[in-house]
Design an enzyme around this catalytic site. Structure first.
Site, PDB file in Angstrom:
ATOM      1  N   SER B 153       0.835  -1.190   0.000  1.00 26.68           N
ATOM      2  CA  SER B 153       0.000   0.000   0.000  1.00 26.68           C
ATOM      3  C   SER B 153       0.881   1.256   0.000  1.00 26.68           C
ATOM      4  CB  SER B 153      -0.943  -0.047   1.199  1.00 26.68           C
ATOM      5  OG  SER B 153      -1.949   0.922   1.068  1.00 26.68           O
ATOM      6  N   ASP B 316      -8.589  -6.486  -4.820  1.00 22.96           N
ATOM      7  CA  ASP B 316      -8.234  -5.161  -4.291  1.00 22.96           C
ATOM      8  C   ASP B 316      -8.869  -4.091  -5.181  1.00 22.96           C
ATOM      9  OD1 ASP B 316      -7.086  -2.829  -3.413  1.00 22.96           O
ATOM     10  OD2 ASP B 316      -5.013  -3.521  -3.557  1.00 22.96           O
ATOM     11  N   HIS B 349      -7.833  -5.099  -0.465  1.00 24.84           N
ATOM     12  CA  HIS B 349      -6.579  -4.365  -0.292  1.00 24.84           C
ATOM     13  C   HIS B 349      -5.772  -4.908   0.892  1.00 24.84           C
ATOM     14  CE1 HIS B 349      -3.862  -1.046  -0.864  1.00 24.84           C
ATOM     15  NE2 HIS B 349      -4.066  -0.580   0.356  1.00 24.84           N
TER      16      HIS B 349
END
Lengths: 192, 371
Positions: B153, B316, B349
């Site tokens: 991320s 995601d 995610h």
């Protein structure tokens, strides 16, 4: 070493740049890197195979050959390999054209769907052939395209693609004559 | 780490006046303290260092245990003896970013010139600033070249920025569930989270230290965040329409569903562990990030030398795979050695924190093959 890999290795000049479309577990790529000092990378659609490629230290992209090679500029590679993958693509015409755009030469390995064994099965039993080289039934085959050595030669001739070399193989090794009748697979070195 | 080692956070302070650094926003800023942890041993020629970057609300505590604390670091299953980032082989470093609230200088830190918390007088920071400040730390540790920079991320964005900014100082980068710019949807989701905080009367324009916290706003912003970190399927599998402590729905506005009480719990616990202003600053830093500077992504990778391993996850939807694919394309156009994989998983995610098996295999193999 697999005999198709052995033969492809013979075709490729040392220190070449190679892209392998449908590289599977990366075995051929790692041979090219190790034995021919090639700068080689692959594209593979099966997630499980990607793990094996990374384990071998081979550079690989997870993706589908049909979605194109727009990532690459013209003649970026000395060779683009399509070994045992062309029969599984949706648009072989486009894939070959793209392979010959980004590669100076292409190496195409195809299964020969019209060898003697297959012909006999169709003729004698009236059934779709299942052979050593084509082990699938009609309902579970990954193959989308069914072609023979002669079909591929015609395909190339119609598109002004030059076949530099043709090697026909079966389980006993190289086939010397009547390729289309006696071989399970064939490997072509082509260029435009 | 598997040997249950007790880890202590360390601190490095630099940019003391008059040697402040100039941030991307143009403000000269210092002193800066970075909190960091290390795992494993740095070898004699300092060639086995891996810098790990944390995500938006992460911190320097990536692995191992703090004294008297039950939970391990945020990437514990990935870091340790025999794990993906093997502490028997590598020297792992993880630092809390500037702007954070876990020991590094951020809006909740005391401004030495006023003796009060910075609050909104803290300068606006960017992903670039986070990377530049961590470069000071790596220099301080005497490391000339990192074996790898890695993160999921926001951490992936930092590893990417490092590759572009300091191409001679790393051999490889591992980007997981990352992208190269924030899209309108990503900015929009952050803006809703920020508005939730800023519309809480207790936020008081960021001046809430020592007073009532903007707990309600924080909580709502975290609830939104959590929804974006999961996938539709993972939520359905985890919660479905299960009721919380009830046999029947109540036909009122107390909570009925398990998913509601889960989000409320997550929201409430976030208030305890994170600073609202840090959330504003860090989410803004993400929104400002655009490696392509609005146009040329291929050009952005000019001069980048290191190898890349890029991992994305099918479910995601916050940082969808196509963004990484665009990045891979631009890297290939620059002749960069990049391997890419999209792992098929339902965790959304958050996969970079929970989908350990596939990631471990890939990271371990990738690091093993670095020469």
């Amino acid at each position: 070493m697999r005999q198709d890999h052995q033969y492809i290795l013979e075709l490729i000049e040392p220190n070449s740049r190679v892209l392998d479309l449908g590289c599977g577990d990366g075995e051929l790529l790692s041979l090219l890197i190790e034995k021919k000092n090639c700068r080689a990378a692959g594209i593979e659609i099966d997630e499980k195979e990607i793990y094996k490629c990374v384990e071998r230290g081979v550079t690989v992209s997870h993706g589908d050959i049909d979605s194109g090679l727009s990532d690459y500029s013209d003649k970026r590679f000395d060779y683009v390999i399509l070994n045992e993958s062309l029969q599984e693509v949706l648009n072989p015409d486009k894939v070959i054209a793209e392979a010959l755009r980004v590669g100076k030469k292409a190496i195409v390995g195809i299964p020969n769907f019209c060898n003697l064994n297959a012909r006999l099965q169709i003729f004698c039993w009236g059934k779709v052939p299942v052979t050593e080289g084509l082990p699938y039934k009609w309902y579970n085959t990954p193959n989308l395209r069914f072609l023979s050595i002669k079909d591929f030669r015609d395909f190339c001739a119609e598109r002004n693609i030059i076949i530099e070399q043709e090697c026909a193989l079966n389980s006993k090794g190289k086939v010397r004559f009547a390729h289309n009748l006696f071989s399970e697979t064939a490997i072509f070195l082509i260029h435009k | 780490m598997s040997d249950l080692q007790i880890i202590e956070t360390q601190y490095f302070t630099f940019a003391n006046p008059p040697h402040e650094i100039t941030l991307k926003c143009g403000v000269k800023f210092g002193p800066i303290t970075l909190a960091y942890e290390t795992y494993g041993k740095l070898n004699a020629d300092k060639s086995n260092a891996i810098l790990i970057f944390h995500a938006l609300t992460g911190d320097a505590h990536a692995a191992g245990y703090h004294k008297d604390v039950k939970d391990p670091g945020w990437w514990e299953p990935m870091i340790g003896k025999g794990r993906a980032f093997d502490t028997d082989k590598y020297f792992i470093i993880c630092a809390n970013v500037i702007g954070g609230c876990k020991g590094s200088t951020g809006p909740s830190s005391i401004n030495p010139s006023t003796g009060k918390p910075y609050g909104l007088s803290f300068p606006v920071i960017t992903i670039e600033d986070m990377v530049v400040t961590q470069k000071h730390l790596i220099d301080h540790l005497g490391i000339k070249k990192l074996l790898a920079a890695a993160g999921g991320s926001m951490g992936g964005l930092m590893a990417l920025e490092w590759s572009v900014r300091y191409p001679d100082t790393l051999q490889s980068a591992i980007l997981i569930a990352a992208n190269y710019k924030h899209t309108a949807q990503q900015i929009a989701l952050h803006e809703v989270a920020r508005q939730a905080i800023m519309s809480d009367p207790n936020w008081s324009k960021g001046d809430y230290y020592g007073k009532e916290l903007p707990a309600q706003g924080m909580s709502v912003s975290r609830m939104i965040g959590h929804i974006t970190y999961m996938s539709e399927r993972s939520m359905e599998e985890k919660f479905g329409r299960k009721l919380q402590d009830k046999e029947k729905v109540g036909y009122d506005f107390s909570h009925d569903f398990e998913v509601e009480s889960y989000l409320r719990y997550r929201g409430a616990s976030f208030v305890q562990r994170f600073d609202a202003n840090s959330y504003l600053y860090l989410s803004k830093a993400l929104d400002y990030f655009d490696l392509s500077e609005g146009s040329d992504l291929v050009g952005a990778f000019k001069g980048v030398k290191n190898k890349f391993l890029i991992i994305t996850f099918t479910s995601d939807w916050l940082y969808p795979s196509y963004q990484s694919k665009d990045m891979v394309r631009a890297m290939k156009a620059n002749d960069i050695d990049v391997s890419f994989i999209e792992i098929d998983t339902n965790y959304g995610h958050d996969s970079f924190l929970v989908e350990i098996e596939g990631q471990s295999k890939l990271v371990k193999s990738f690091l093993n093959n670095l020469k």
